[in-house]
Design a protein around this motif. Structure first.
Motif: not given
Length: 295
Positions: A175-193
């Motif tokens: 998704l690095a070249q995407a113009r935006t990222i949806t919340y759904d797409a973000f939350f399918t990933e493993e997160l570092v918070l």
């Protein structure tokens, strides 16, 4: 007790006579004599023995002399301190800043303040915005940075930064070249918070609740270099302000859709008058923000 008369008394005692004291004070000798008489009348005690050619202090005058030196020195010290504070030769600023802003936004401001006011003690405390609010209420810091989405009624706030929160991905992510990222797409990933209590973690927790999803948190850390390393090696994605990765070619900042904007403010207790040093620091932060906005 009139401080001017007390100063005249001290000068007479130290100079050993009214004439010498008048010369030292650059006033007429009768004015000195009148001031001493008023002081003696006020106290109801003789301060000088005037029977001899060279006046000398009475026992009562000796006692007052000890107090006069202490009193007038304290007054001189207070006047000097007030002058130094007025010109910011002295003072103290205790400000709380979250680590992300402390590392990437505030350094030029802090260095500029230190350069212009080297006599002012500057203490910077790193903590999450919730902790900083608590420290403001308890008087542990003079002011702190908070997210001003719903300003607390008991705090005075001044917004200095309108910043977009970004998804942070490794440069080779799908998704690095995407113009935006949806919340759904973000939350399918493993997160570092960041850990709870920091403004960007609170935003992610709020968005996940609204979306009805549970974040997959692989790492929790408050160390920004560690978060960037974890993301760049592909062990998860994160959220940071764009300024944090602006010079890092291994990381990409992608806006959320819908966008997530943060209003960051300096806050202090409402009704609490800021010291001159603190007000000067606030003014410097707001001036810096205005310059950035006009660029």
């Amino acid at each position: 007790m009139d401080l001017r008369n007390l100063r005249y008394f001290l000068t007479v005692a130290e100079q050993g006579g009214f004439t010498a004291a008048a010369e030292q004070l650059h006033i007429a000798q009768p004015a000195v004599s009148m001031a001493i008489r008023k002081l003696e009348q006020q106290l109801g005690l003789p301060l000088f023995d005037r029977q001899e050619r060279r006046i000398r202090l009475t026992d009562e005058g000796e006692v007052l002399l000890r107090h006069a030196r202490i009193i007038l020195q304290a007054v001189n010290d207070a006047e000097r301190d007030m002058r130094e504070l007025h010109t910011l030769e002295r003072g103290e600023v205790r400000v709380g800043i979250p680590s992300m802003l402390g590392s990437y936004y505030f350094p030029p401001i802090l260095m500029a303040f230190r350069h212009h006011y080297p006599g002012v003690r500057l203490e910077v405390i790193e903590a999450g915005t919730r902790k900083l609010q608590q420290m403001i209420h308890q008087g542990e810091i003079d002011m702190g940075v908070i997210v001003c989405d719903t300003p607390p009624e008991d705090l005075e706030t001044h917004c200095f930064l309108h910043a977009q929160m970004m998804a942070i991905l490794p440069a080779d992510h799908a998704l690095a070249q995407a113009r935006t990222i949806t919340y759904d797409a973000f939350f399918t990933e493993e997160l570092v918070l960041f850990k709870e209590g920091y403004f960007h973690r609170e935003v992610i927790d709020r968005i996940s609740r609204e979306a009805g999803v549970t974040p997959r948190i692989g790492f929790e850390a408050n160390l920004i270099p560690l978060i960037k390393q974890i993301v760049s090696h592909g062990y998860g994605i994160s959220t940071l302000l764009e300024m944090v990765v602006a010079d890092d070619p291994g990381l990409v900042a992608v806006p959320f859709s819908p966008a997530v904007w943060l209003e960051l403010s300096l806050a202090w207790r409402k009704g609490h008058r800021l010291s001159r040093a603190n007000q000067t620091f606030v003014d410097l932060v707001l001036q810096h923000a205005e310059r950035d906005h006009n660029r």
